[in-house]
Design an enzyme around this catalytic site. Sequence first.
Site, PDB file in Angstrom:
ATOM      1  N   ILE A  86       0.830  -1.200   0.000  1.00 51.79           N
ATOM      2  CA  ILE A  86       0.000   0.000   0.000  1.00 51.79           C
ATOM      3  C   ILE A  86       0.865   1.251   0.000  1.00 51.79           C
ATOM      4  O   ILE A  86       1.813   1.359   0.771  1.00 51.79           O
ATOM      5  CB  ILE A  86      -0.900   0.031   1.249  1.00 51.79           C
ATOM      6  CG1 ILE A  86      -1.675  -1.285   1.383  1.00 51.79           C
ATOM      7  CG2 ILE A  86      -1.859   1.206   1.217  1.00 51.79           C
ATOM      8  CD1 ILE A  86      -2.171  -1.558   2.776  1.00 51.79           C
ATOM      9  N   CYS A  87       0.524   2.192  -0.893  1.00 52.86           N
ATOM     10  CA  CYS A  87       1.227   3.470  -0.904  1.00 52.86           C
ATOM     11  C   CYS A  87       0.429   4.467  -0.078  1.00 52.86           C
ATOM     12  O   CYS A  87      -0.559   5.013  -0.544  1.00 52.86           O
ATOM     13  CB  CYS A  87       1.389   3.970  -2.342  1.00 52.86           C
ATOM     14  SG  CYS A  87       2.201   5.545  -2.430  1.00 52.86           S
ATOM     15  N   LEU A  88       0.848   4.654   1.155  1.00 50.51           N
ATOM     16  CA  LEU A  88       0.120   5.544   2.049  1.00 50.51           C
ATOM     17  C   LEU A  88       1.157   6.266   2.912  1.00 50.51           C
ATOM     18  O   LEU A  88       1.992   5.624   3.552  1.00 50.51           O
ATOM     19  CB  LEU A  88      -0.829   4.711   2.917  1.00 50.51           C
ATOM     20  CG  LEU A  88      -1.824   5.463   3.795  1.00 50.51           C
ATOM     21  CD1 LEU A  88      -2.792   6.264   2.942  1.00 50.51           C
ATOM     22  CD2 LEU A  88      -2.611   4.490   4.668  1.00 50.51           C
TER      23      LEU A  88
END
Lengths: 151, 482
Positions: A86-88
């Site tokens: 996840i790109c967070l």
Amino acid sequence: MAALPRRIIKETQRLMQEPVPGISAIPDESNARYFHVIVTGPEDSPFEGGLFKLELFLPEDYPMSAPKVRFITKIYHPNIDRLGRICLDILKDKWSPALQIRTVLLSIQALLSAPNPDDPLANDVAELWKVNESEAIRNAKEWTRRYAMDT
Amino acid sequence: MDGQAKQGSQGGESDMECSDTECFDDYDYYNNDDNEIEQIDPKKTDIEYFSCESLNEEQVERLLNETVELLSNNLQITPSSAKVLLHSHEWDVPAIVRNYKENVSNIRIRTNSAIVPQSQICFRYITCSVCVTTQNSDKFFSLSCSHSFCKDCWMTHFEVQINQGISTGISCMARDCGVLAPEDFVLKHLARTNLREKYQQFTFQDYVKSHPCLRFCPGPNCSIVIYSKEIKAKKAFCSYCKTSFCFKCGIDYHAPTECIIIKKWLTKCADDSETANYISAHTKDCPKCNICIEKNGGCNHMQCYSCKHDFCWMCMGDWKTHGSEYYECSRYRENPNVAYESAHAQAREALKKYLHYYERWENHSKSLKLEEQTLTKLKTRINQKVMSGLGTWIDWQYLFTAAELLAKCRYTLQYTYPYAYYMDPGPRKELFEYQQAQLEAEIENLSWKVERAETTDRGDLENQMDIAEKRRTTLLKDFLDV
């Protein structure tokens, strides 16, 4: 292994006593730092009706370092890649020890409602999301039906 | 270098003149003004002049601390807070002071570290939101933002951050709070000596990197920092490890090409490595007798060892056609009809153009290396001469001066090719390539003469050195833009 920090015990207790609506996080029987997570797809999003499995792991120096979170269920989303990573920002440089498992999972649920194709992790998905949003949403719905709805 | 050569040639002059200059020295005390006009200012005459200092860690600390002290006195803040401000504002004291006067509260919030906010003193016990343990309020600390956490949490927070290589960028633990932790606050909470050392090492590196006038020497295992007031694309030199580099961008010095252009060129060369491989064949056939020739010297004026044919290694043409002032083969001739041709032909033309410049760039780089070998050979030859009584070591020093000058000229010549590649066609490019050709011709003459040093007359060689250096400085004066 060292004793479980008070912080993790407190957080786990609260997650069990007052669970977040639409999110369940249950610690593994043999490892209290490993959580089995299920997030329901938010309403009015292409992921509505889906149940998404994730895994969450609290590293040794949690809460000074961010938890490691990954989607296990396949999902068509510009900020989540094929391996479920996840790109967070709050999972990376914007992590703060004041954040909790609860807030992280809420942020992930919010990411499902508001994909951000300008900061992509899955390039092909982000590209389609930008040039042909309706087709991308169709794909996301299709994947949700195929992988996130157990019959 | 020049000075040495001149001193050598003046060696035979009479003692009378020496005493004359001594008289002048005395005279100078009374007539200082006249003398200053006479003095040649290297800043004006030498376009490549660059003054920089090689500093060790202690000297850098001193330099930084002077600035820190200046700011902390000026704004009445702690030295640690001053460091936070300086690091985030490129060490620009006047700008920080101006900013501070316009918006005092803003800066104060971002830097000052208050200990235990007043409102919380009345509560005896507080629960830390990070570790969820309840402790006496005297165990709690906060930065200027008043986000209060217990001492143990601060410590582990700092330990984790430092182990990730973060130092000056460590901020408050609260969510979305960007207040940075000043040095004294961090050091106060760090117990382990090795981490304190690590932290100080990291902050030092961050401070140097954020300071516009300081550069770490790129030499291997060199800990020297180069200081210059002038931030220009000029040749910085480390006086300890002898490494030189461009002060502005940090890579190898590249006059007359600009920093952006050389970066573009080097990326292009790295990307086109396939074609580069194709060109890097080391041998060519003699255009006259077709015997296979390996290039073993830096000079591009080749003489076939078999048939004695003189030719140019670059264009394979007869050396005689290279004439004395027009060195035609450095110029790339664009196909005038290219606009009308197919995309395929245009791509081929583009590749041809690139290869033309790349070959020359690469060739001069190789020549530089080969000429280094010439220098070692030269040393042994001179040794032999000195041993057999042919002059003294000092007598032969001019050959080293010549070899050094040759390297300097060829280095500049190498870096003229990326410059030319990215130039738009027009009179300026024509002038550039004309001067480049002239420089190239003189360098090859010089190289030829250096390789055959014993048979070349010293006066002739020194004359050639002078011409080559003049060509080099003329080109730089006209095209170097720093």
